[in-house]
Design a protein around this motif. Structure first.
Motif, mmCIF file in Angstrom:
data_model
loop_
_atom_site.group_PDB
_atom_site.id
_atom_site.type_symbol
_atom_site.label_atom_id
_atom_site.label_comp_id
_atom_site.label_asym_id
_atom_site.label_seq_id
_atom_site.Cartn_x
_atom_site.Cartn_y
_atom_site.Cartn_z
ATOM 1 N N UNK A 75 48.695 17.878 -8.124
ATOM 2 C CA UNK A 75 48.689 18.087 -6.675
ATOM 3 C C UNK A 75 49.663 19.193 -6.284
ATOM 4 N N UNK A 76 50.788 19.268 -7.003
ATOM 5 C CA UNK A 76 51.732 20.356 -6.732
ATOM 6 C C UNK A 76 51.086 21.708 -7.004
ATOM 7 N N UNK A 77 50.331 21.787 -8.092
ATOM 8 C CA UNK A 77 49.667 23.049 -8.445
ATOM 9 C C UNK A 77 48.613 23.415 -7.410
ATOM 10 N N UNK A 78 47.944 22.404 -6.861
ATOM 11 C CA UNK A 78 46.915 22.666 -5.851
ATOM 12 C C UNK A 78 47.528 23.161 -4.549
ATOM 13 N N UNK A 79 48.711 22.634 -4.219
ATOM 14 C CA UNK A 79 49.327 22.955 -2.932
ATOM 15 C C UNK A 79 50.409 24.002 -3.019
ATOM 16 N N UNK A 80 50.178 25.088 -3.771
ATOM 17 C CA UNK A 80 51.205 26.111 -3.951
ATOM 18 C C UNK A 80 51.589 26.795 -2.642
ATOM 19 N N UNK A 81 50.678 26.849 -1.682
ATOM 20 C CA UNK A 81 50.987 27.522 -0.420
ATOM 21 C C UNK A 81 52.041 26.766 0.380
ATOM 22 N N UNK A 82 52.177 25.476 0.126
ATOM 23 C CA UNK A 82 53.219 24.670 0.798
ATOM 24 C C UNK A 82 54.044 23.945 -0.262
ATOM 25 N N UNK A 83 54.407 24.672 -1.311
ATOM 26 C CA UNK A 83 55.016 24.068 -2.483
ATOM 27 C C UNK A 83 56.304 23.324 -2.155
ATOM 28 N N UNK A 84 57.147 23.881 -1.294
ATOM 29 C CA UNK A 84 58.432 23.252 -0.984
ATOM 30 C C UNK A 84 58.241 21.873 -0.376
ATOM 31 N N UNK A 85 57.328 21.769 0.576
ATOM 32 C CA UNK A 85 57.068 20.482 1.218
ATOM 33 C C UNK A 85 56.434 19.518 0.222
ATOM 34 N N UNK A 86 55.478 20.020 -0.556
ATOM 35 C CA UNK A 86 54.829 19.163 -1.551
ATOM 36 C C UNK A 86 55.829 18.657 -2.585
ATOM 37 N N UNK A 314 46.888 7.252 1.175
ATOM 38 C CA UNK A 314 45.492 7.663 1.383
ATOM 39 C C UNK A 314 45.434 8.982 2.143
ATOM 40 N N UNK A 315 46.251 9.119 3.187
ATOM 41 C CA UNK A 315 46.245 10.353 3.985
ATOM 42 C C UNK A 315 46.771 11.533 3.182
ATOM 43 N N UNK A 316 47.801 11.303 2.361
ATOM 44 C CA UNK A 316 48.446 12.403 1.644
ATOM 45 C C UNK A 316 47.763 12.753 0.327
ATOM 46 N N UNK A 317 47.261 11.744 -0.389
ATOM 47 C CA UNK A 317 46.725 11.980 -1.734
ATOM 48 C C UNK A 317 45.246 11.639 -1.848
ATOM 49 N N UNK A 318 44.643 11.231 -0.744
ATOM 50 C CA UNK A 318 43.212 10.984 -0.749
ATOM 51 C C UNK A 318 42.809 9.749 -1.540
ATOM 52 N N UNK A 319 41.501 9.589 -1.701
ATOM 53 C CA UNK A 319 40.967 8.432 -2.408
ATOM 54 C C UNK A 319 41.384 8.425 -3.874
ATOM 55 N N UNK A 320 41.502 9.597 -4.474
ATOM 56 C CA UNK A 320 41.902 9.677 -5.878
ATOM 57 C C UNK A 320 43.320 9.169 -6.064
ATOM 58 N N UNK A 321 44.240 9.685 -5.266
ATOM 59 C CA UNK A 321 45.633 9.276 -5.406
ATOM 60 C C UNK A 321 45.839 7.808 -5.115
ATOM 61 N N UNK A 322 45.218 7.310 -4.043
ATOM 62 C CA UNK A 322 45.366 5.895 -3.706
ATOM 63 C C UNK A 322 44.768 5.008 -4.788
#
Length: 403
Positions: A75-86, A314-322
């Protein structure tokens, strides 16, 4: 020898986590990094043991936890545009779970027993403070109770929140009761019985319905798995609690249609539905770690807490993460059940183990109505107690497998 002494006192500090964290938060810089420093130091020791050839018994939940951590990295790799927050969101979710891999290298059964005692000493101190707050009518925000209720104050101690105070007490009370039951000397039974009494009183004085109900569910499940005759005692205790007017008001308020109208308009139900809507924009991966419903999102986006750790996930990581998280927690409970209940009769410390199982289960239940794991102390204590339970049952499990 110095390293062993440093390791020991670091573990003691972790056993007193809520108190140490509260005190060190008042010290500039140190308060925000003390637990990270201990984590890095203990991880280095564990790595040294691993390189020296030491191994520990890996259970299924260790493997699922590894997968869950790898998923977080993805998920960190996917969200590189907001890496600090992620990355902040990643740390909030995963930091303390690493202790599940570190502690088995550093703690034996004797030390595990000592650390449980230290945790209960901390619980006694905080519990006494909570009782003192109730007796002295400590001030609280008016929003903590409805205008129609008769509650004069709610205990919150060093947590600043009665809901988290309640979460902490539903971890401490079952362990204290189990320790009192398992103790061999009268002196220890009286002492830990007193700890159980104080932590239960402090729990009641938080007037946190979510914690009360979570403990009731956990005790009921544990009794049903162990000895169904205990269900009668639990029911009697629940009825006795309902005879207390303030507790009765808090519980019966749940059946008031006005309560549900408020919850749907600006309360928990509204927040859960908002979390669900946030997930719908990206059902599989969610909005990104740290982007909704927790402390990180509150800091960066001014988004309110969801008051449900699973809906927040669920909101942050979706169905996969939950799905992976629920599989992880379900496997933790199943693994602890297998290690505790099947060889139960042969264990001297079985009442304590039952208490630890109840503590873990109760916190998982309360996470359905509260972001318990957003609080560092609670997140850490969950993995701490899980790991100590596995360590305490390790030798018996090995002996059973050799027969």
């Amino acid at each position: 020898m110095k390293i062993e002494r440093l390791k020991y006192w670091s573990l003691v500090a972790l056993a007193f986590f809520p108190i140490v964290d509260f005190l060190l938060r008042k010290v500039p810089f140190l308060g925000s990094v003390w637990d990270d420093l201990i984590l890095v130091g203990l991880a280095a020791l564990a790595l040294g043991r691993y390189l020296a050839g030491d191994r520990f018994e890996q259970l299924p939940y260790h493997r699922i936890l590894t997968g869950f951590i790898l998923l977080g990295i993805a998920y960190l790799a996917i969200g590189l545009s907001t890496f600090t927050i992620d990355l902040e969101g990643f740390r909030a979710i995963y930091t303390y779970s690493f202790y599940a891999f570190i502690l088995p290298f550093l703690i034996d059964k004797d030390l595990a027993g000592k650390l449980i005692r230290y945790s209960l000493y901390a619980g006694l101190i905080i519990g006494l403070h909570g009782v003192y707050q109730y007796i002295t009518k400590a001030p609280m925000p008016p929003g903590w109770v409805d205008a129609t209720e008769t509650v004069r104050t709610r205990a919150y101690s060093i947590f600043g929140s009665p809901n988290i105070m309640g979460s902490y007490m539903i971890m401490m009370f079952p362990m204290a009761a189990g320790m009192a039951w398992a103790s061999r000397s009268t002196k220890e039974r009286l002492f830990f019985g007193f700890v159980a009494f104080i932590t239960l009183a402090a729990l009641l004085f938080t007037f946190t319905r979510g914690a009360w109900l979570a403990l009731f569910v956990a005790l009921t499940v544990t009794a049903a798995l162990f000895n169904r005759r205990l269900l009668i005692l639990i029911l009697i205790g629940a009825v006795a609690a309902l005879l207390i007017p303030q507790i009765q008001d808090r519980i019966f308020n749940l059946f008031d249609p006005l309560y549900w109208q408020k919850a749907a308009r600006d309360g928990r139900i509204a927040r859960w539905l908002t979390a669900y809507d946030a997930m719908r924009y990206n059902p599989f991966f969610g909005a990104g770690m740290g982007h909704f419903g927790g402390a990180v999102a509150a800091r960066h986006f001014d988004i309110r807490y969801v008051d449900n750790y699973y809906m927040k996930t669920l909101a942050e990581m979706g169905l996969l993460g939950l799905s992976v998280m629920l599989a992880l927690f379900g496997t933790v409970i199943r693994n602890l059940y297998t290690r505790i209940f099947k060889p139960l009769q042969a264990r001297q410390e079985w009442p304590l183990l039952l208490g630890m199982f109840t503590s873990v289960l109760a916190v998982l239940v309360q996470n359905a109505v509260e972001n318990v794991f957003e609080v560092p102390a609670m997140n850490f204590l969950f993995w701490f107690i899980v790991s100590l339970t596995v360590i305490l049952t390790g030798s018996s499990e090995k002996e059973a497998s050799q027969k």
